[in-house]
Design an enzyme around this catalytic site. Structure first.
Site, PDB file in Angstrom:
ATOM      1  N   LYS A  15       1.685  -2.680   8.888  1.00  0.00           N
ATOM      2  CA  LYS A  15       2.773  -1.741   8.897  1.00  0.00           C
ATOM      3  C   LYS A  15       3.990  -2.693   9.280  1.00  0.00           C
ATOM      4  CE  LYS A  15       4.097   2.814  10.386  1.00  0.00           C
ATOM      5  NZ  LYS A  15       3.423   3.943  11.078  1.00  0.00           N
ATOM      6  N   VAL A  19       3.897  -0.767   3.943  1.00  0.00           N
ATOM      7  CA  VAL A  19       2.586  -1.128   4.489  1.00  0.00           C
ATOM      8  C   VAL A  19       2.106  -1.970   3.483  1.00  0.00           C
ATOM      9  CG1 VAL A  19       0.465  -0.252   5.160  1.00  0.00           C
ATOM     10  CG2 VAL A  19       2.424   1.211   5.587  1.00  0.00           C
ATOM     11  N   GLY A  37       9.388   1.419   6.983  1.00  0.00           N
ATOM     12  CA  GLY A  37       9.383   0.280   6.548  1.00  0.00           C
ATOM     13  C   GLY A  37       8.011   0.171   5.576  1.00  0.00           C
ATOM     14  N   LEU A  64       0.746  -1.146  -0.101  1.00  0.00           N
ATOM     15  CA  LEU A  64      -0.056  -0.110   0.104  1.00  0.00           C
ATOM     16  C   LEU A  64       0.938   1.160   0.165  1.00  0.00           C
ATOM     17  CD1 LEU A  64      -2.668  -0.842   2.724  1.00  0.00           C
ATOM     18  CD2 LEU A  64      -2.923  -1.050   0.243  1.00  0.00           C
ATOM     19  N   GLY A  65       2.082   1.178   0.587  1.00  0.00           N
ATOM     20  CA  GLY A  65       2.733   2.252   0.429  1.00  0.00           C
ATOM     21  C   GLY A  65       4.273   1.909   1.429  1.00  0.00           C
ATOM     22  N   GLY A 105       7.311   3.960   3.871  1.00  0.00           N
ATOM     23  CA  GLY A 105       7.970   4.881   4.592  1.00  0.00           C
ATOM     24  C   GLY A 105       9.135   4.980   5.312  1.00  0.00           C
ATOM     25  N   GLY A 106       9.636   5.794   6.067  1.00  0.00           N
ATOM     26  CA  GLY A 106      10.881   5.524   6.843  1.00  0.00           C
ATOM     27  C   GLY A 106      10.733   4.473   7.670  1.00  0.00           C
ATOM     28  N   ASP A 151       3.524  15.618  12.684  1.00  0.00           N
ATOM     29  CA  ASP A 151       3.685  15.548  11.125  1.00  0.00           C
ATOM     30  C   ASP A 151       2.429  15.323  10.614  1.00  0.00           C
ATOM     31  OD1 ASP A 151       5.165  15.088   9.021  1.00  0.00           O
ATOM     32  OD2 ASP A 151       5.700  12.760   8.850  1.00  0.00           O
TER      33      ASP A 151
END
Ligand SMILES: *[C@@H]1O[C@H](CO)[C@@H](O)[C@H](O)[C@H]1NC(C)=O
Ligand SMILES: *[C@@H]1O[C@H](CO)[C@@H](O)[C@H](O)[C@H]1NC(C)=O
Ligand SMILES: *[C@@H]1O[C@H](CO)[C@@H](O)[C@H](O)[C@H]1NC(C)=O
Ligand SMILES: *[C@@H]1O[C@H](CO)[C@@H](O)[C@H](O)[C@H]1NC(C)=O
Ligand SMILES: *[C@@H]1O[C@H](CO)[C@@H](O)[C@H](O)[C@H]1NC(C)=O
Ligand SMILES: *[C@@H]1O[C@H](CO)[C@@H](O)[C@H](O)[C@H]1NC(C)=O
Ligand SMILES: *[C@@H]1O[C@H](CO)[C@@H](O)[C@H](O)[C@H]1NC(C)=O
Ligand SMILES: *[C@@H]1O[C@H](CO)[C@@H](O)[C@H](O)[C@H]1NC(C)=O
Length: 907
Positions: A621, A607, A605, A599-600, A602-603, A719
């Site tokens: 995640k 998802v 790891g 799905l995505g 990020g910093g 954030d």
């Protein structure tokens, strides 16, 4: 397309059956429900295995025995039989049960069908009492059947889209006498016919009339290939008949495919230039919405000086926007674009001044638009509960849909009704259930409570029950179960997630280790060894059991309650353990289908998308090895999330903490991030309207407000950005990614940390002082507001040059100083917004992004302001809709041009 395929399959099936019957095996093909047209023709009350060919239609009618289990067969009284069609000679009646249902199976989900039920009393019970009862199409009300004499057939017909691969027709006893039925027909229709019938509404026939008939025969199959019934309609001496024997042509995109023979006759007024008819709404239908179609075709070849022009009016208003003239031998229809609700309906065809001939009308169809408001119960639940009903021969009131409509819910069930109903509780205590305990019950995936106590169930408890994620109560007390309690259930009960009651099962082992001999039984080679060991073990076991029982008794909790005492112990455990589910790596792999759908990233790891046993979609995640976020941060997030629950915050479902894997499991938010909606590629989604934007702003603000004020210690998100605001299928905002959240100790008003966050959203004050307060989130939220208004990014690159990026706050202030609000508003809203509302939100955004924290509002104030904007938006919306309601529209077959009564929406 789907339908075409299913249809062909049925045809092939039918041919196979026909072949079999021709080969002389037996008369089995009669038991097949579909005939060669894909029709089902059922003569209710006909004795099982009986069938016949109807002499008029040549259609094959079969007995209803294979479609229903309840009810009694009757013949109608002899005095009425001579003049009636055969279908009316027998009926099936239902003197018990609030609801009785026929199931028409093997249909094609999403395909269109015409379903017709007929009712002719004929004094079948010798009581001469006329009943009144309700008819349901599946879970939705269809019609009230009001019998007022013994010989007039009542015909109920509906055009509907199958919500599943079966349709149920139910008769509900409403206290007005015993329901009964004479016949039931199903006819498949092409999807392109009667477009108004779709998955959210059906069309219930009021009348289908063939004007100017040559005799009193009802036209149906084979003249009408769809076997609709066209009743003769004459009005002597006011109307006369026009006829032709020539063929009538149809346009290709005909939405009706009415038979030619219907068009070959027409009615025209005698000595008048007006053909008029009317009807009043039926009091039996609550505020019905009517939809109708007028069928036209000129039957005469007009001379040079002849013309037939007329206006079509409803209650004196032009219904079709302009004078109309039917074409010679060409079928044409004029029909509404949607149903109309009027106090009275008066349709007139009025010849225009220059017309030499009076108006004509060939046929008329009138329907009530039925909303398909109730959804049927989840398909998986339906098959599971039906299998359970079958296995244990449960009688009760278990017919029709298990959960819907709510008034007819099956005894012993409890359902949830958000979306398609789900069975959440099943109580079959003391129902005399006998036989083994199959894993069927674990197919009810949304089950929260299962009570099978005080029955005679035998065999072992199926392991599969531990896969029911929502199960919180399992009561198996007082049965004859043996074997061991599955580990999965024991673990859940120990973790306090499940109340497990298994007392009064004399042969049930309470601990798998103690019961190992049972497992060894599977081992064929060691029977003799077992013969020696078993008695020893049984003695040991009994002693152990006695000891265990003693111990448990001392700790309060009786034998019956022994496992619920585990759950009480569980309460003392960590908060995380109580509220969240602990997953193993293997479970995560199964849930995510081996980590296939990403799905995505990020910093922290990656998802992944996953699906729990009960069908709930989740986002998993997983922390990568190289993650800059330490295990500590990661679990820190878990701890915060476990405590934080709010409608507008993404909630955590569980976590995995193993050496090989550290992961968090969240609810899956289906529509992606706000950023994607604002800046995604064209076609990613419809542009958000201003109203949606304000609502999303308000909801995210509420989420943040909760973080700041709702917990014992304020949490700073750190954030806040459009990429961290997710939208669910209802476009509700959910704030995500608390990974960086830090709780502020209440004695301090700020925390000092290293620089975190995303460029463009940084609080400038924080950059200088490194002191983080709630006001930093307010700043970032102000940026989000500006993005919602402008559709721009937080950092706007001027003329595509990366190096020269402008901060959105500066960009907005600059433009506002020069011009008006239009210069900043997102063009994708196409000017559809209330300027006052936009001003208000812009003003708020600029306050939130003031350079000094002390100049910015706190979140509760932001929420209050946004709520005010929402309210002013709502009023605008209502006005907008009410002004739209006044037009009624019509369409002409084949020309979807949107004529309306005002004639100005023609396109
Ligand atoms: C109908 O046929 C089935 C199977 O051939 C048979 O078992 C059943 O008894 C028959 N029913 C009647 C009423 O004859
Ligand atoms: C069904 O038709 C109605 C009226 O045209 C429309 O409002 C509705 O959205 C349609 N439903 C579906 C699922 O297409
Ligand atoms: C009635 O009219 C139809 C068509 O006009 C015709 O097919 C049918 O034979 C007629 N029936 C009788 C009884 O005359
Ligand atoms: C028919 O409609 C036209 C156009 O709306 C109108 O001008 C005319 O007067 C109407 N004729 C009759 C007889 O109502
Ligand atoms: C009659 O009037 C209508 C408009 O009112 C027009 O469209 C039509 O052509 C006219 N017909 C004749 C035969 O003049
Ligand atoms: C079910 O169990 C109860 C108690 O063990 C027993 O009395 C009863 O006879 C059993 N019922 C059947 C139908 O076996
Ligand atoms: C449990 O009961 C079933 C049916 O009564 C029997 O077939 C099975 O052998 C029993 N299992 C054990 C372990 O006693
Ligand atoms: C079963 O009993 C053994 C020994 O009595 C014990 O070590 C084990 O933890 C128990 N298992 C469960 C699941 O309670």
């Amino acid at each position: 397309m789907k339908k075409g395929r299913g249809f062909r399959k049925e045809m092939i099936l039918w041919w196979c059956m026909l072949l079999l019957s021709l080969l002389g095996t037996d008369n089995k093909w009669v038991r097949g429900q579909f005939d060669s047209n894909g029709f089902i023709s059922i003569d209710c009350g006909l004795s099982e295995n009986d069938s016949y060919i109807d002499e008029h239609t040549k259609l094959s009618y079969i007995s209803d025995a294979q479609f229903i289990d309840t009810g009694l067969n009757h013949n109608i009284s002899k005095e009425y039989t001579p003049s009636l069609s055969r279908q009316y000679l027998t009926v099936r009646s239902f003197n018990s049960g609030a609801r009785n249902c026929y199931s028409l199976k093997s249909l094609v989900l999403g395909s269109k069908y015409l379903i017709r039920a007929t009712f002719l009393y004929g004094n079948y019970d010798g009581l001469n009492q006329f009943a009144m009862f309700d008819l349901y199409l599946g879970v939705n009300f269809w019609k009230t059947v009001n019998i007022s004499d013994a010989v007039t057939p009542i015909i109920a017909e509906v055009i509907t889209v199958a919500p599943a691969d079966y349709v149920q027709v139910c008769l509900a006893n409403t206290g007005g006498g015993t329901p009964f039925i004479s016949s039931l027909d199903l006819r498949p229709l092409k999807d392109t016919l009667y477009l108004l019938a779709n998955s959210t509404q059906s069309l219930s026939l009021v009348k289908r009339l063939n004007a100017g008939p040559t005799n009193t025969t009802i036209i149906r199959y084979p003249d009408d290939l769809h076997d609709r019934l066209w009743e003769p309609w004459s009005n002597e001496p006011y109307w006369s008949e026009l006829t032709t024997t020539s063929d009538v042509s149809h346009i290709l995109t005909d939405q009706f495919e009415a038979p030619s023979i219907v068009f070959q006759t027409a009615a025209t007024p005698v000595n008048s230039s007006v053909l008029q008819f009317d009807w009043a709404p039926s009091p039996l239908d609550k505020s019905p919405s009517y939809w109708w179609a007028l069928h036209f075709c000129e039957t005469q070849l007009l001379g040079k000086n002849q013309s037939r022009w007329f206006n079509i009016t409803v209650d004196g208003l032009m219904w079709y926007a302009e004078p109309y003239s039917p074409s010679y031998l060409r079928a044409d229809e004029i029909f509404g674009k949607y149903g109309l609700q009027l106090p009275y309906y008066n349709v007139s065809l009025v010849a225009t001044g220059n017309s030499t001939l009076p108006p004509l009308l060939n046929a008329f169809e009138l329907f009530i638009v039925l909303p398909v408001a109730n959804l049927p119960t989840d398909g998986g639940d339906v098959s599971a509960i039906n299998a359970i009903k079958e296995k244990y021969q449960i009688k009760k009131n278990w017919v029709g849909d298990p959960c819907a409509p709510e008034t007819y819910i099956w005894d012993g069930l409890n359902c949830s009704y958000t979306g398609s109903p789900r069975i959440i509780a099943l109580n079959l205590a003391s129902n005399g259930l006998m036989g083994d305990f199959p894993s069927l019950f674990s197919e009810l995936k949304a089950l929260q409570s299962l009570n099978l106590s005080d029955n005679n169930l035998t065999g072992s408890i199926p392991d599969a029950l531990s896969l029911l994620a929502s199960l919180t109560l399992l009561d198996l007390t007082g049965n004859n179960l043996n074997g061991t309690i599955p580990d999965g259930l024991l673990r859940k009960s120990q973790a306090g997630k499940l109340t497990l009651r298994v007392g009064d099962n004399p042969n049930l082992c309470s601990n798998s280790t103690a019961c190992t001999p049972n497992e060894q039984k599977k081992d064929n080679g060691s029977i003799r060894v077992i013969a020696i060991i078993v008695p020893v073990i049984v003695v040991v076991l009994l002693v152990a059991l006695a000891l265990l029982l003693c111990m448990l008794k001392n700790k309060k909790g009786t034998g019956r309650e022994q496992y619920s005492s585990f759950s009480k112990a569980g309460l003392k455990d960590d908060l995380i353990q109580l509220e969240n589910r602990q997953f193993t790596y293997t479970e995560l792999a199964a849930i995510t289908n081996e980590f296939t759908r990403i799905l995505g990233k990020g910093g922290f790891g990656t998802v992944y998308h996953g699906t729990l046993e009960d069908g709930t979609q989740v986002a998993v995640k997983v922390r990568s090895e190289s993650s800059s976020q330490g295990t500590r941060d990661f679990l820190g997030e878990a701890e915060i999330l476990a405590k934080v629950h709010h409608k507008f915050l993404v909630s955590m479902i569980g976590y995995c903490k193993e050496e090989s894997c550290v992961a968090l499991v969240f609810e899956y938010i289906s529509r992606g991030t706000l950023q994607e909606h604002l800046q995604g590629p064209t076609g990613f989604s419809a542009p958000l309207t201003w109203r949606q934007r304000v609502r999303i702003a308000k909801e995210s603000a509420q989420g943040l407000e909760y973080l700041h004020k709702g917990c014992s210690r304020p949490l700073i998100h750190r954030d806040v950005k459009t990429n961290n605001i997710l939208l669910n299928e209802k476009l509700e905002a959910k704030i995500a990614d608390f990974g960086l959240s830090k709780a502020i100790n209440s004695d301090q008003t700020h925390v000092t940390t290293c620089v975190v966050g995303t460029a463009g959203y940084f609080d400038p004050e924080y950059c200088m002082t490194s002191q983080l307060t709630e006001k930093s989130d307010v700043y970032s939220f102000g940026i989000v507001l500006l993005e919602l208004i402008t559709g721009q990014k937080a950092l706007i690159s001027a003329s595509g040059q990366e190096a020269e990026k402008t901060n959105i706050v500066y960009w907005v202030r600059q433009r506002l100083a020069k011009g008006n609000i239009e210069s900043i508003v997102d063009a994708r809203m196409k000017g559809e917004y209330d300027a006052n509302s936009v001003w208000k939100v812009t003003d708020l955004a600029l306050k939130c992004t003031m350079p000094l924290g002390s100049q910015r509002p706190m979140m509760p104030e932001v929420v209050a302001q946004l709520k005010e904007c929402m309210e002013s938006e709502v009023t605008c919306d209502i006005n907008y809709h009410s002004s739209q309601n006044s037009s009624i529209g019509t369409t002409r077959n084949g020309y979807y041009t949107g004529y309306s009564i005002n004639g100005d929406t023609r396109s």
